[in-house]
Design a protein around this motif. Structure first.
Motif, PDB file in Angstrom:
ATOM      1  N   GLY A  20      43.854  21.224  22.635  1.00  0.00           N
ATOM      2  CA  GLY A  20      43.754  22.683  22.657  1.00  0.00           C
ATOM      3  C   GLY A  20      42.610  23.189  23.509  1.00  0.00           C
TER       4      GLY A  20
ATOM      5  N   SER B 296      46.577  23.847  25.601  1.00  0.00           N
ATOM      6  CA  SER B 296      47.668  22.902  25.368  1.00  0.00           C
ATOM      7  C   SER B 296      47.564  21.699  26.284  1.00  0.00           C
ATOM      8  CB  SER B 296      49.013  23.593  25.596  1.00  0.00           C
ATOM      9  OG  SER B 296      50.081  22.663  25.642  1.00  0.00           O
TER      10      SER B 296
ATOM     11  N   CYS C 103      48.462  21.371   8.929  1.00  0.00           N
ATOM     12  CA  CYS C 103      47.766  22.258   9.868  1.00  0.00           C
ATOM     13  C   CYS C 103      46.709  23.091   9.155  1.00  0.00           C
ATOM     14  CB  CYS C 103      48.765  23.202  10.550  1.00  0.00           C
ATOM     15  SG  CYS C 103      49.823  22.437  11.769  1.00  0.00           S
TER      16      CYS C 103
ATOM     17  N   ALA D 172      45.180  24.087  15.007  1.00  0.00           N
ATOM     18  CA  ALA D 172      46.233  23.597  15.890  1.00  0.00           C
ATOM     19  C   ALA D 172      47.606  24.040  15.397  1.00  0.00           C
ATOM     20  CB  ALA D 172      46.164  22.081  15.982  1.00  0.00           C
TER      21      ALA D 172
ATOM     22  N   THR E   6      51.085  19.321  15.889  1.00  0.00           N
ATOM     23  CA  THR E   6      49.870  18.617  15.460  1.00  0.00           C
ATOM     24  C   THR E   6      49.952  18.275  13.984  1.00  0.00           C
ATOM     25  OG1 THR E   6      48.555  19.730  17.135  1.00  0.00           O
ATOM     26  CG2 THR E   6      47.360  18.786  15.271  1.00  0.00           C
TER      27      THR E   6
ATOM     28  N   ALA F 226      45.974  16.583  18.821  1.00  0.00           N
ATOM     29  CA  ALA F 226      46.050  17.996  18.453  1.00  0.00           C
ATOM     30  C   ALA F 226      46.590  18.683  19.708  1.00  0.00           C
ATOM     31  CB  ALA F 226      44.679  18.541  18.064  1.00  0.00           C
TER      32      ALA F 226
ATOM     33  N   ASP G  40      47.945  21.523  20.743  1.00  0.00           N
ATOM     34  CA  ASP G  40      47.597  22.847  21.270  1.00  0.00           C
ATOM     35  C   ASP G  40      46.818  23.631  20.237  1.00  0.00           C
ATOM     36  OD1 ASP G  40      49.611  23.463  19.467  1.00  0.00           O
ATOM     37  OD2 ASP G  40      50.934  24.396  20.934  1.00  0.00           O
ATOM     38  N   SER G  41      46.418  24.820  20.619  1.00  0.00           N
ATOM     39  CA  SER G  41      45.587  25.663  19.763  1.00  0.00           C
ATOM     40  C   SER G  41      46.419  26.416  18.729  1.00  0.00           C
ATOM     41  CB  SER G  41      44.825  26.677  20.624  1.00  0.00           C
ATOM     42  OG  SER G  41      44.219  27.665  19.824  1.00  0.00           O
TER      43      SER G  41
END
Length: 308
Positions: A35, A41, A255, A266, A270, A294, A296-297
Protein backbone atom coordinates in the motif's frame (compact mmCIF):
# COMPACT_ATOMS: atom_id res chain seq x y z
CA UNK A 1 20.13 6.10 -13.43
CA UNK A 2 17.13 6.16 -11.04
CA UNK A 3 13.99 7.84 -12.35
CA UNK A 4 13.41 11.38 -11.12
CA UNK A 5 9.67 11.46 -11.93
CA UNK A 6 6.89 9.93 -9.82
CA UNK A 7 7.51 6.46 -11.28
CA UNK A 8 10.71 6.37 -9.25
CA UNK A 9 8.60 5.98 -6.11
CA UNK A 10 7.39 2.51 -7.13
CA UNK A 11 8.77 -0.44 -5.16
CA UNK A 12 11.19 -0.88 -2.26
CA UNK A 13 8.24 -1.14 0.14
CA UNK A 14 8.70 -2.14 3.81
CA UNK A 15 8.22 -5.66 5.15
CA UNK A 16 6.59 -5.94 8.58
CA UNK A 17 6.57 -8.91 10.95
CA UNK A 18 3.19 -9.48 12.62
CA UNK A 19 3.24 -9.78 16.39
CA UNK A 20 -0.21 -9.59 18.02
CA UNK A 21 -2.17 -11.68 15.49
CA UNK A 22 0.24 -14.62 15.41
CA UNK A 23 -0.49 -17.28 18.07
CA UNK A 24 2.33 -18.63 20.22
CA UNK A 25 3.99 -21.67 18.73
CA UNK A 26 3.48 -20.52 15.13
CA UNK A 27 5.91 -19.68 12.39
CA UNK A 28 6.76 -16.02 11.80
CA UNK A 29 4.39 -14.10 9.49
CA UNK A 30 5.84 -11.28 7.41
CA UNK A 31 3.72 -8.87 5.36
CA UNK A 32 4.98 -6.77 2.43
CA UNK A 33 3.37 -3.34 2.73
CA UNK A 34 2.47 -2.73 -0.91
CA UNK A 35 0.00 0.00 0.00
CA UNK A 36 3.02 2.31 0.20
CA UNK A 37 3.40 2.38 -3.58
CA UNK A 38 2.25 5.67 -5.20
CA UNK A 39 -1.37 4.66 -5.89
CA UNK A 40 -1.52 2.53 -2.74
CA UNK A 41 -1.23 -0.82 -4.53
CA UNK A 42 1.23 -3.45 -5.73
CA UNK A 43 -0.38 -2.99 -9.16
CA UNK A 44 1.92 0.00 -9.74
CA UNK A 45 4.73 -2.50 -10.34
CA UNK A 46 2.77 -4.22 -13.09
CA UNK A 47 1.55 -1.01 -14.70
CA UNK A 48 4.99 0.55 -15.09
CA UNK A 49 6.34 -2.70 -16.53
CA UNK A 50 3.55 -2.99 -19.12
CA UNK A 51 3.58 0.64 -20.24
CA UNK A 52 7.34 1.26 -20.38
CA UNK A 53 8.12 -2.03 -22.12
CA UNK A 54 5.35 -1.43 -24.68
CA UNK A 55 6.76 2.02 -25.41
CA UNK A 56 10.29 0.63 -25.71
CA UNK A 57 9.32 -1.94 -28.35
CA UNK A 58 6.98 0.41 -30.22
CA UNK A 59 3.76 -1.50 -29.49
CA UNK A 60 2.49 1.68 -27.79
CA UNK A 61 3.22 5.12 -29.20
CA UNK A 62 3.21 8.54 -27.49
CA UNK A 63 -0.24 10.10 -27.41
CA UNK A 64 -2.14 6.83 -27.89
CA UNK A 65 -4.85 5.51 -25.58
CA UNK A 66 -4.33 2.56 -23.22
CA UNK A 67 -7.38 0.37 -22.46
CA UNK A 68 -7.99 -2.19 -19.69
CA UNK A 69 -10.86 -3.73 -17.74
CA UNK A 70 -10.34 -3.46 -14.01
CA UNK A 71 -11.80 -3.61 -10.53
CA UNK A 72 -9.95 -0.40 -9.79
CA UNK A 73 -6.44 -0.99 -8.44
CA UNK A 74 -5.03 -1.98 -11.83
CA UNK A 75 -6.91 0.92 -13.38
CA UNK A 76 -5.55 3.38 -10.84
CA UNK A 77 -2.01 2.13 -11.46
CA UNK A 78 -2.36 2.35 -15.25
CA UNK A 79 -3.98 5.77 -15.02
CA UNK A 80 -1.09 6.98 -12.84
CA UNK A 81 1.61 5.68 -15.19
CA UNK A 82 -0.23 7.03 -18.24
CA UNK A 83 -0.49 10.44 -16.58
CA UNK A 84 3.26 10.52 -15.97
CA UNK A 85 4.04 9.35 -19.52
CA UNK A 86 1.58 11.67 -21.29
CA UNK A 87 -0.72 8.88 -22.47
CA UNK A 88 -4.50 8.62 -22.38
CA UNK A 89 -6.26 5.82 -20.51
CA UNK A 90 -9.73 4.24 -20.61
CA UNK A 91 -10.84 1.89 -17.84
CA UNK A 92 -13.77 -0.50 -18.24
CA UNK A 93 -15.05 -1.07 -14.70
CA UNK A 94 -18.32 -1.56 -12.80
CA UNK A 95 -20.50 -0.20 -10.03
CA UNK A 96 -19.76 -3.48 -8.20
CA UNK A 97 -16.40 -2.04 -7.19
CA UNK A 98 -15.35 0.61 -4.69
CA UNK A 99 -16.58 4.10 -5.69
CA UNK A 100 -13.36 5.61 -4.35
CA UNK A 101 -11.36 3.55 -6.87
CA UNK A 102 -13.53 4.75 -9.74
CA UNK A 103 -13.13 8.37 -8.63
CA UNK A 104 -9.38 7.94 -8.16
CA UNK A 105 -8.99 6.71 -11.73
CA UNK A 106 -10.82 9.81 -12.93
CA UNK A 107 -8.58 11.99 -10.75
CA UNK A 108 -5.57 10.68 -12.70
CA UNK A 109 -7.33 11.71 -15.92
CA UNK A 110 -8.81 8.36 -16.92
CA UNK A 111 -12.04 7.86 -18.84
CA UNK A 112 -14.06 5.33 -16.78
CA UNK A 113 -16.75 3.27 -18.54
CA UNK A 114 -19.18 1.51 -16.21
CA UNK A 115 -20.58 -1.96 -16.85
CA UNK A 116 -23.62 -2.34 -14.54
CA UNK A 117 -23.63 -5.18 -12.01
CA UNK A 118 -27.43 -5.09 -11.63
CA UNK A 119 -27.04 -5.58 -7.88
CA UNK A 120 -25.49 -9.04 -8.29
CA UNK A 121 -21.99 -8.15 -7.07
CA UNK A 122 -18.77 -9.43 -8.64
CA UNK A 123 -19.75 -12.37 -10.84
CA UNK A 124 -18.04 -14.31 -13.66
CA UNK A 125 -20.68 -12.92 -16.05
CA UNK A 126 -19.85 -9.33 -15.07
CA UNK A 127 -16.13 -9.93 -15.56
CA UNK A 128 -16.84 -11.45 -18.99
CA UNK A 129 -18.85 -8.39 -20.08
CA UNK A 130 -16.10 -6.04 -18.91
CA UNK A 131 -13.49 -8.10 -20.74
CA UNK A 132 -15.44 -8.13 -24.01
CA UNK A 133 -15.99 -4.37 -23.90
CA UNK A 134 -12.30 -3.69 -23.23
CA UNK A 135 -11.21 -6.08 -25.98
CA UNK A 136 -13.44 -4.30 -28.48
CA UNK A 137 -12.04 -0.89 -27.54
CA UNK A 138 -8.49 -2.18 -27.67
CA UNK A 139 -8.92 -3.16 -31.31
CA UNK A 140 -9.74 0.41 -32.36
CA UNK A 141 -7.02 2.46 -34.15
CA UNK A 142 -4.74 4.37 -31.78
CA UNK A 143 -5.68 2.14 -28.83
CA UNK A 144 -3.40 -0.23 -26.91
CA UNK A 145 -4.90 -3.05 -24.86
CA UNK A 146 -2.79 -3.44 -21.69
CA UNK A 147 -3.76 -7.13 -21.38
CA UNK A 148 -3.30 -7.67 -17.65
CA UNK A 149 -4.41 -11.29 -18.12
CA UNK A 150 -1.99 -12.11 -20.93
CA UNK A 151 1.00 -9.81 -21.36
CA UNK A 152 4.31 -11.33 -20.17
CA UNK A 153 5.23 -7.82 -19.03
CA UNK A 154 2.68 -8.21 -16.21
CA UNK A 155 4.44 -11.14 -14.53
CA UNK A 156 7.86 -9.56 -15.12
CA UNK A 157 6.70 -6.44 -13.26
CA UNK A 158 6.54 -8.36 -9.97
CA UNK A 159 10.04 -9.85 -10.03
CA UNK A 160 11.28 -6.92 -7.95
CA UNK A 161 8.93 -7.98 -5.17
CA UNK A 162 10.75 -11.29 -4.87
CA UNK A 163 14.19 -9.71 -4.95
CA UNK A 164 13.18 -7.26 -2.22
CA UNK A 165 11.72 -10.00 -0.01
CA UNK A 166 14.87 -12.09 -0.40
CA UNK A 167 16.87 -9.18 1.04
CA UNK A 168 14.37 -8.24 3.76
CA UNK A 169 13.52 -11.52 5.52
CA UNK A 170 16.23 -12.54 8.02
CA UNK A 171 17.25 -16.10 7.22
CA UNK A 172 15.06 -16.17 4.11
CA UNK A 173 11.36 -17.08 3.80
CA UNK A 174 10.01 -20.65 3.72
CA UNK A 175 6.54 -20.16 2.21
CA UNK A 176 4.85 -17.53 0.02
CA UNK A 177 1.08 -17.08 0.32
CA UNK A 178 -1.06 -14.92 -1.97
CA UNK A 179 -4.61 -14.50 -3.24
CA UNK A 180 -4.74 -14.65 -7.02
CA UNK A 181 -6.51 -12.75 -9.76
CA UNK A 182 -4.23 -13.16 -12.77
CA UNK A 183 -1.70 -15.06 -10.67
CA UNK A 184 1.04 -12.71 -11.89
CA UNK A 185 2.06 -11.24 -8.53
CA UNK A 186 2.50 -14.68 -6.98
CA UNK A 187 4.43 -16.14 -9.92
CA UNK A 188 6.47 -13.00 -10.59
CA UNK A 189 7.49 -12.84 -6.93
CA UNK A 190 8.58 -16.48 -7.08
CA UNK A 191 10.63 -15.62 -10.19
CA UNK A 192 12.35 -12.81 -8.30
CA UNK A 193 13.05 -15.02 -5.30
CA UNK A 194 14.56 -17.68 -7.55
CA UNK A 195 16.81 -15.08 -9.17
CA UNK A 196 18.23 -14.57 -5.67
CA UNK A 197 18.80 -18.31 -5.21
CA UNK A 198 15.62 -19.03 -3.20
CA UNK A 199 13.08 -21.62 -4.37
CA UNK A 200 10.00 -21.45 -2.15
CA UNK A 201 6.81 -23.42 -1.82
CA UNK A 202 3.73 -21.30 -2.54
CA UNK A 203 0.03 -21.38 -1.68
CA UNK A 204 -2.57 -19.68 -3.90
CA UNK A 205 -5.73 -18.29 -2.32
CA UNK A 206 -9.26 -17.48 -3.47
CA UNK A 207 -12.55 -16.47 -1.82
CA UNK A 208 -14.61 -19.41 -0.58
CA UNK A 209 -17.56 -17.78 -2.34
CA UNK A 210 -15.80 -18.16 -5.74
CA UNK A 211 -13.75 -21.35 -5.37
CA UNK A 212 -12.64 -21.93 -8.96
CA UNK A 213 -9.19 -23.28 -8.09
CA UNK A 214 -10.45 -25.64 -5.41
CA UNK A 215 -13.77 -26.78 -6.92
CA UNK A 216 -13.78 -25.63 -10.56
CA UNK A 217 -16.73 -23.29 -10.06
CA UNK A 218 -16.71 -19.51 -9.66
CA UNK A 219 -19.40 -17.47 -7.95
CA UNK A 220 -20.40 -14.02 -6.71
CA UNK A 221 -18.24 -12.50 -4.00
CA UNK A 222 -17.05 -9.17 -2.55
CA UNK A 223 -13.25 -9.47 -2.55
CA UNK A 224 -12.10 -7.05 -5.22
CA UNK A 225 -9.29 -7.95 -7.60
CA UNK A 226 -9.23 -11.73 -7.06
CA UNK A 227 -11.48 -14.74 -7.66
CA UNK A 228 -12.26 -13.84 -11.28
CA UNK A 229 -14.13 -17.10 -11.97
CA UNK A 230 -11.75 -18.56 -14.54
CA UNK A 231 -8.25 -20.05 -14.51
CA UNK A 232 -5.66 -17.39 -13.58
CA UNK A 233 -3.59 -17.19 -16.77
CA UNK A 234 -0.20 -16.75 -15.12
CA UNK A 235 -0.67 -19.34 -12.38
CA UNK A 236 1.60 -22.38 -12.71
CA UNK A 237 -0.13 -25.08 -10.68
CA UNK A 238 3.02 -27.20 -10.73
CA UNK A 239 4.79 -24.51 -8.69
CA UNK A 240 2.13 -24.57 -5.94
CA UNK A 241 2.09 -26.54 -2.76
CA UNK A 242 -1.70 -26.13 -2.77
CA UNK A 243 -4.64 -23.80 -3.32
CA UNK A 244 -6.91 -22.77 -0.45
CA UNK A 245 -10.26 -20.99 -0.22
CA UNK A 246 -10.90 -18.47 2.58
CA UNK A 247 -14.33 -17.21 3.53
CA UNK A 248 -14.69 -13.54 2.63
CA UNK A 249 -16.24 -12.65 5.98
CA UNK A 250 -13.24 -14.07 7.79
CA UNK A 251 -11.01 -12.12 5.40
CA UNK A 252 -12.85 -8.87 6.16
CA UNK A 253 -12.64 -9.46 9.92
CA UNK A 254 -8.91 -10.13 9.51
CA UNK A 255 -8.62 -6.74 7.75
CA UNK A 256 -10.25 -5.02 10.70
CA UNK A 257 -8.02 -6.84 13.19
CA UNK A 258 -4.92 -5.99 11.12
CA UNK A 259 -5.77 -2.31 11.35
CA UNK A 260 -6.64 -2.34 15.06
CA UNK A 261 -3.94 -4.67 16.33
CA UNK A 262 -1.03 -4.35 13.88
CA UNK A 263 -1.57 -0.89 12.37
CA UNK A 264 -1.81 -2.32 8.84
CA UNK A 265 -4.73 -0.76 6.94
CA UNK A 266 -5.47 -2.83 3.85
CA UNK A 267 -8.13 -4.26 1.52
CA UNK A 268 -10.00 -7.53 1.21
CA UNK A 269 -7.38 -9.54 -0.68
CA UNK A 270 -4.95 -8.75 2.14
CA UNK A 271 -7.48 -10.23 4.55
CA UNK A 272 -7.47 -13.46 2.54
CA UNK A 273 -3.68 -13.44 2.55
CA UNK A 274 -3.20 -12.89 6.25
CA UNK A 275 -5.99 -15.24 7.38
CA UNK A 276 -4.44 -18.07 5.39
CA UNK A 277 -0.90 -17.09 6.42
CA UNK A 278 -1.89 -17.37 10.08
CA UNK A 279 -3.33 -20.86 9.48
CA UNK A 280 -0.22 -21.99 7.64
CA UNK A 281 2.07 -20.49 10.27
CA UNK A 282 0.28 -22.52 12.94
CA UNK A 283 0.71 -25.65 10.82
CA UNK A 284 4.42 -25.02 10.13
CA UNK A 285 5.37 -24.19 13.70
CA UNK A 286 8.29 -22.21 15.18
CA UNK A 287 11.47 -21.53 13.28
CA UNK A 288 9.80 -21.08 9.88
CA UNK A 289 8.80 -17.90 8.02
CA UNK A 290 5.64 -17.25 6.01
CA UNK A 291 5.52 -14.20 3.71
CA UNK A 292 2.46 -12.60 2.18
CA UNK A 293 1.30 -9.25 0.77
CA UNK A 294 -0.70 -6.33 2.09
CA UNK A 295 -1.77 -5.74 -1.51
CA UNK A 296 -3.19 -2.24 -1.23
CA UNK A 297 -4.38 0.47 1.10
CA UNK A 298 -7.60 0.15 3.08
CA UNK A 299 -8.45 3.76 2.23
CA UNK A 300 -9.89 2.47 -1.06
CA UNK A 301 -12.54 0.46 0.77
CA UNK A 302 -14.09 2.89 3.23
CA UNK A 303 -17.86 2.74 3.14
CA UNK A 304 -17.88 -0.79 1.71
CA UNK A 305 -18.37 -4.26 3.25
CA UNK A 306 -14.99 -4.28 5.04
CA UNK A 307 -14.99 -1.01 6.98
CA UNK A 308 -18.64 0.02 6.76
Amino acid sequence: MPRTDALGAIGNTPLARLSRLVPEGSAEVWVKLEGQNPTGSQKDRMAVSVILRALERGALRPGERVVEYTAGSTGMALAFVCAVMGLRFTAVSSDAFSPSKLKSMEAYGAEVLIEPSNGEGITPALIARMRERAHALGREPGHFYADQFGSPDVRAGYEGLGREIARQVPGGPDLLVAAVGTGASLMGTLDGLESEGLRLEAVALEPLQSPFLTTGKGGPHKVEGVGVGFAPPFLDLARLREARAVDQERAFETCRRLAREEGIFAGGSTGLNVAAALDLAAELGPGRRVVTFACDSGSKYLGGPIYG
